[in-house]
Structures are given as C-alpha cells and as structure tokens.
Design an enzyme around this catalytic site. Structure first.
Site, short mmCIF file in Angstrom:
data_model
loop_
_atom_site.label_atom_id
_atom_site.label_comp_id
_atom_site.label_asym_id
_atom_site.label_seq_id
_atom_site.Cartn_x
_atom_site.Cartn_y
_atom_site.Cartn_z
CB THR A 190 -0.37 0.18 1.32
OG1 THR A 190 0.09 -0.04 2.27
CG2 THR A 190 -1.87 -1.20 1.34
CG ASP A 191 0.20 5.20 -2.10
OD1 ASP A 191 -1.32 5.09 -1.89
OD2 ASP A 191 0.32 4.45 -3.94
CG PHE A 192 0.76 9.02 1.24
CD1 PHE A 192 0.69 8.89 0.62
CD2 PHE A 192 -0.56 9.96 1.41
CE1 PHE A 192 1.25 9.94 -0.33
CE2 PHE A 192 0.08 11.07 0.50
CZ PHE A 192 0.08 11.16 -0.59
#
Lengths: 127, 127, 127, 127
Positions: free
Chosen positions: C16-18
C-alpha cells in the site's frame, strides 16, 4: 571514524504505506543508496568487475519518528573498519526539523568474491 | 514464548537483485507478512478500525546465507511480550535444505493510537 | 487462449501507499507472481539454466478500483502465443466482491538468450 | 504539449533483479518520481491537504533496452490535458549513450476527491 557523509532522500508515494508513514524496510534502501554514494559508484563498479561485492551481514535499527510523503530526509553516514573483514556503517535519517535522528542504525558489511568466500575489505575502496 | 508459526515465502524476480540473491531489505517484508499471518488479518483489521496499529520499533538482523530465485523459504516466527508495551518477534528464514537459519532476527513492535501515542499491546490480539 | 489460471494475492503493508490503497506499480508484481505460477517454477528454473529468460516487452494496464490492506485479490490469467516470438498474458485483479476487474491488463513477453538475442517462445514451457 | 522535463535516476541494488537488469515494474516508480518533480512537491502537498489526489488510470509501456546497476537514466517527461478530467504524461527513460528511449510510455492520470469521486484536473496544479 570517517567524516559524516550527507545524502538527501525525498519521500515519494512508493516509500509510504497506508499508515501514512514510510514503510519500515525502506530505510534500508535509503541507507544503501547513501552508502553507494559514500563509497562511490565508480569504485563499486570497479570492484564488481574484479569479482568482489559488498554484502550486508548484520543490521541494528531503531525507529523513533516516522517520515511522510514529501519529507526530505538527510541521511548521515559514517563508517569505520572493524578488523580486516568488517566495515561498520553508522547511519541516521534526519527529518528537516528533527532534534534527534528519526531512524538510526548500524549496518555491518563484509566483502565476498565470486565464489561467495569472505575477502578482506579492500581499503582502497574507502574514501 | 509462543509456539513456532511457519509461513512459506517463494522468491520471485521482484525479491532478487543483480547479485543473484534476495535483496537484504526484503527479508523485512517476508517477516512482516509472516507476523500478519501469525496475528491474523481479521485481528489486525479490527485493531486498525479501533485506531490502533503495530509499529516496528527495533530490528536486529543477521544474514548467513542468501536465497535465490525459485527458493521457497520457511519463515519461522515466535513471539513474547516484553513488558506491557513491547512485543518481541523472533524470526528466521530457512532454506529448504538449510542446517541453520539463512537469516534471523529480532523485530520489536509497539502499538500506537491514532495520535501516535504508545498504548499497551492489546493482548487479546495475540493468538 | 488458455484456461484461466487463478492465483490469490493478499495485500500487506508493503503493497500500500499513503493514499490507503495499493501502489499502482505493485500490480505488475502480482501479475508476475501469477505468471510464474502459471508457467511453473520448475520450468522457469530449467529454462534459466539453459540460458533462456522471459522478458516483459509491452504492458497495457487500466485501473478501475483500488485494493486495500487485508484484501485478498484473485489474479486471473490467460495467455496465447502471438506468432513465434511473443506470448500475451491477459491478466486481471479481482476484489472479493468485485463486479468487474479492479485492474486489468495485457503483458506481452518475449524470450531472450544469454546474449540478449530474441529466441522463439519455447512452447514446451507452456502449460 | 508541455516542455520536456528532465529528471535523473541512478540505478541502485534495490532497482535490479537477478537477470542483472532493472526490474520491469520499477520504471513506474522512476516515472512517478519524475512526475512529482515536474508538478512540484509543494503543489502536490497543497492539493492533498485540499483532499485531492492524482491517481493513475491507464498505462502503456514498451521496453526496448535494459538498464543496469550504476546507470544514470535521464527520465524525460512531457504532459498534456486530455479533456478536463485526464492528464497524459508521455515519459521515457534514456540510457546515457542511448540512441532511442530504453523504455517509453504513456501514463494517464485522473484526479479524485476524498470520496473517490472524479474531479477535473486542477489546471493551476500544472507548471
């Protein structure tokens, strides 16, 4: 102990996870990029052509504060020989307005030849 | 100390680097996947909904042998509470025919709430 | 066109990313893992020992919906030869309750030998 | 069509795989870093605070030549609005002595708000 080598790392989407902060394993990438610049790309390529590569043997890391998208970290690295076969990098990631290192650690490297055998750290590879 | 939790990890192109072996930082990914399965996806999602997340605080790793494309590692994990605020995972990556762990380490976790404050490890989150 | 090959991928922190969702480039990792399982690890290792490797030549991807931490994607792959030198994989990532593919794409592979020269797709490498 | 924006990317261990070349998915990381610098970190952070984020909708990539450890790629980016809702980035990775792009592609972006709804590309976010 060497002088402190500074290397900037900007935090991109790829570096973060859904917690909003940098994924913990990625500091090892930042630290390695800094080491490669501290030692020098030319020297590393030259060693590699000679069949010698640096390999990470031991790691100690402590995380105090998280970095987020858009932050520009200052990676501070020093190193010292530990006997003939080990090279210790002391590395820290600092946030722009940090009062202490956000992440810090010890990365211990060894050198191996093409057959995976330990060889002494080539001291002429050090700045 | 908990029972040993086993988790298999197959090595893909993405995990290796041009040395031919697994990139050193990637063992931290393998160890985290194993921890998530040891704790359980449902529990982690439930905690997250309650505003609580596990965060890596400290890492110690030693690399003895490299894994390569196609290898299937057996990640062996045990854990123990270290006081109320720390959870210590002892984790090892074993090659199929390994006589000792190829990589082993201690991963110390803490829990934080939505404001980044330390909270006790929710013991009902542990298997 | 081959039968549809199904491969599950659980979404971890690392993926995932932010934004809270899976980082866009990571679907290419999921698709490659699925291809490696579709072709088979043994066959790939055997080809590699013979000096032949699959290389990605062309990619087309469309993203319709994001996956998040804890989701278990169903990667659906089919493939077909496109002449003697190209192997087209049609790949999709499906969310558990999806009404259409969350991400879908075409991945076109070629084979090269140890000197980087194109060689025909070894059809006995196909299931 | 915008002017060409140049962004350098040095290839580190982390970027390569055991084939000796850059792992195919990593070009998407390089292209995104270049886009973030083309648009500007401040503008992206400002948009994010306003609840608006860029999302990759479509990708087309063609790989002609591989990059290896130590190479310094020149990422060349141009962009153009495609209607009110799509932003097309044309991006190429050039090797130092390249006669054509080693990798080239089209990355189509859209903008979404906090509820995941499409919003027009904020044209004041463009250089």
């Amino acid at each position: 102990m060497s002088n402190t080598f500074h290397f900037p790392v900007q935090i991109y989407y790829e570096d973060t996870d859904f917690s909003g902060l940098v994924y913990h394993a990625n500091y090892l990438k930042f630290f390695e990029r800094a080491r490669e610049h501290a030692i020098g790309r030319e020297k590393l390529l030259h060693l590699w052509d000679a069949g010698i590569g640096f390999v990470v043997y031991k790691i100690e890391l402590t995380y105090s504060e998280g970095a987020k998208f858009g932050d520009i970290l200052d990676i501070r690295s020093t190193f010292e020989l530990d006997g003939s076969y080990r090279l210790n990098f002391h590395q820290e990631a600092w946030l722009p307005d940090g009062k202490k290192a956000a992440t810090k650690g010890l990365i211990q490297l060894v050198c191996i030849d093409g057959n995976g055998r330990l060889v002494p750290i080539p001291t002429d590879s050090l700045p």
